[in-house]
Design an enzyme around this catalytic site. Sequence first.
Site, mmCIF file in Angstrom:
data_model
loop_
_atom_site.group_PDB
_atom_site.id
_atom_site.type_symbol
_atom_site.label_atom_id
_atom_site.label_comp_id
_atom_site.label_asym_id
_atom_site.label_seq_id
_atom_site.Cartn_x
_atom_site.Cartn_y
_atom_site.Cartn_z
ATOM 1 N N ARG A 62 -8.154 -18.108 -4.870
ATOM 2 C CA ARG A 62 -7.672 -16.452 -4.241
ATOM 3 C C ARG A 62 -6.719 -16.898 -2.927
ATOM 4 O O ARG A 62 -6.130 -15.991 -2.709
ATOM 5 C CB ARG A 62 -8.959 -15.657 -4.684
ATOM 6 C CG ARG A 62 -9.186 -14.248 -3.834
ATOM 7 C CD ARG A 62 -9.768 -13.659 -4.114
ATOM 8 N NE ARG A 62 -11.211 -13.648 -4.917
ATOM 9 C CZ ARG A 62 -11.986 -14.771 -3.671
ATOM 10 N NH1 ARG A 62 -12.277 -14.973 -2.768
ATOM 11 N NH2 ARG A 62 -13.108 -15.392 -4.717
ATOM 12 N N TYR A 115 6.700 7.157 0.119
ATOM 13 C CA TYR A 115 6.476 7.264 -0.909
ATOM 14 C C TYR A 115 5.181 7.871 -1.100
ATOM 15 O O TYR A 115 4.348 7.313 -0.820
ATOM 16 C CB TYR A 115 5.899 5.925 -1.507
ATOM 17 C CG TYR A 115 6.224 4.896 -2.600
ATOM 18 C CD1 TYR A 115 7.011 4.629 -4.155
ATOM 19 C CD2 TYR A 115 4.065 4.473 -3.688
ATOM 20 C CE1 TYR A 115 6.828 4.708 -4.936
ATOM 21 C CE2 TYR A 115 4.473 4.148 -4.532
ATOM 22 C CZ TYR A 115 5.391 4.350 -5.407
ATOM 23 O OH TYR A 115 5.274 3.571 -7.125
ATOM 24 N N ASP A 187 7.812 -0.582 5.636
ATOM 25 C CA ASP A 187 8.716 -0.392 4.650
ATOM 26 C C ASP A 187 10.789 -1.122 3.985
ATOM 27 O O ASP A 187 10.745 -0.247 4.118
ATOM 28 C CB ASP A 187 7.725 0.530 3.240
ATOM 29 C CG ASP A 187 8.105 0.427 2.290
ATOM 30 O OD1 ASP A 187 8.900 -0.379 1.590
ATOM 31 O OD2 ASP A 187 7.361 0.600 1.404
ATOM 32 N N LYS A 212 10.719 -4.507 -6.712
ATOM 33 C CA LYS A 212 11.612 -3.766 -7.051
ATOM 34 C C LYS A 212 13.275 -4.788 -6.902
ATOM 35 O O LYS A 212 13.471 -5.583 -7.510
ATOM 36 C CB LYS A 212 12.567 -2.306 -5.941
ATOM 37 C CG LYS A 212 11.153 -2.029 -5.689
ATOM 38 C CD LYS A 212 10.447 -0.682 -7.146
ATOM 39 C CE LYS A 212 9.846 -0.052 -7.213
ATOM 40 N NZ LYS A 212 9.414 0.367 -6.521
#
Length: 396
Positions: A62, A115, A187, A212
């Site tokens: 992690r 978004y 972003d 993307k």
Amino acid sequence: MAKKPGHPAGDSTRAVHAGERDHQRSEAITTPIYQTSTFWFEDSEQLMAYQEGRLAREEYGRYGNPTWKAVERKLCALEGAEEAVLFASGMCAATTLFLALLPQGSHLIVTSDCYRRTRQFFRDYLSRMGVETSVIDPSDTHQLADAIRDETELFFTESPTNPYLRVIDTKEAVRVCHARGVKVVVDSTFATPINYKPIDDGADLVIHSATKYLGGHNDLLAGVVAGSAELVGPVRDAVGVLGGITDAHSAWLLLRGLKTLALRVERHNANALRIAHFLEEHPKVKQVWYPMLESHPDHETAKQVLRGGGGVVTFDLDTDLDGAIRFTDACRIPYIAPSFGGVESLVEMPAIMSFWDIEREERLKMGITDTLIRYSCGIEECDDLTADLEQALAAI
Ligand SMILES: *Cc1c(COP(=O)(O)O)cnc(C)c1O
């Protein structure tokens, strides 16, 4: 070669080489997939050396994995950032960043046309921590200055935005924000570091949905936050607690995808620009939004800051909902699917896809008409895409 941010090598060189050569355990050319949940120590002396910071290495899955660290180094090199952290998805990157950097009772400024799930996070989750959000128009720095309060911590914006591809003047936003001690987070999913590097214009942090363009093949979900070590540090600590890490296999796919990022984005830019011009000339098309078209509201800013307009073209058809559906169903090359930025072209009608659950009246107020189309150009031959569009428009 090109391992450090700021190295003069070009984007293609960085995209292929940065981040990869530090594993050196097997002399393999490609970074292996470290499919492991934990890492072993030779003895307690080695463990102590690690605990005391004398030895840099992995500990537990992690907190780090060599495969995703190679991706982080590559993304640092591409964005010109000191540090980057990888996440399981773009949403995970955004939510972890906000949870890490926004104290209780603080204030956040965001741009409209952002978004939907990010907006939902502000409304339904950050509000529970007493974090208030103000929404401003993407291109209005007066509104930005007016919205800043004493407790404002961050200004968050996409650039270009979804679906209208509004382009922010980051330099100006940074000037206004930094004068009042507010950090700027961009972003940059739609731009990619090939078309724009927000950190060059003073942005404090950059976020991507690597799902993307960065991945680029519609085969993985991932996210990234990049910026100064000082700001990324708390975000990395937060992902160690919240746990939204990526897995080694997705990281490896992303590493592979990134090598061709510059080539792919050049093709996306070229295809989309030609398609935008083609659509603008077409009698069945009412309006086209593409930053590199003179008709786009932010064209002047786009010309100054972007190297290319990216692969997404948004347009409004001169028909009704059924006509728009006939057009979409008649497209033969693009898949009908959400997302964008992959090698395959995709087409979607926001009215019946991403905005389906919003009342029509409210959706129209947001500018999402029944006939709006978002077309994500892939890397196919442009002549094939325009011929396909031509026959699909004829089906209206
Ligand atoms: C897709 C997208 C996200 C969400 O990313 P996921 O990887 O799907 O979680 C966030 N911001 C923008 C601009 C996006 O396009």
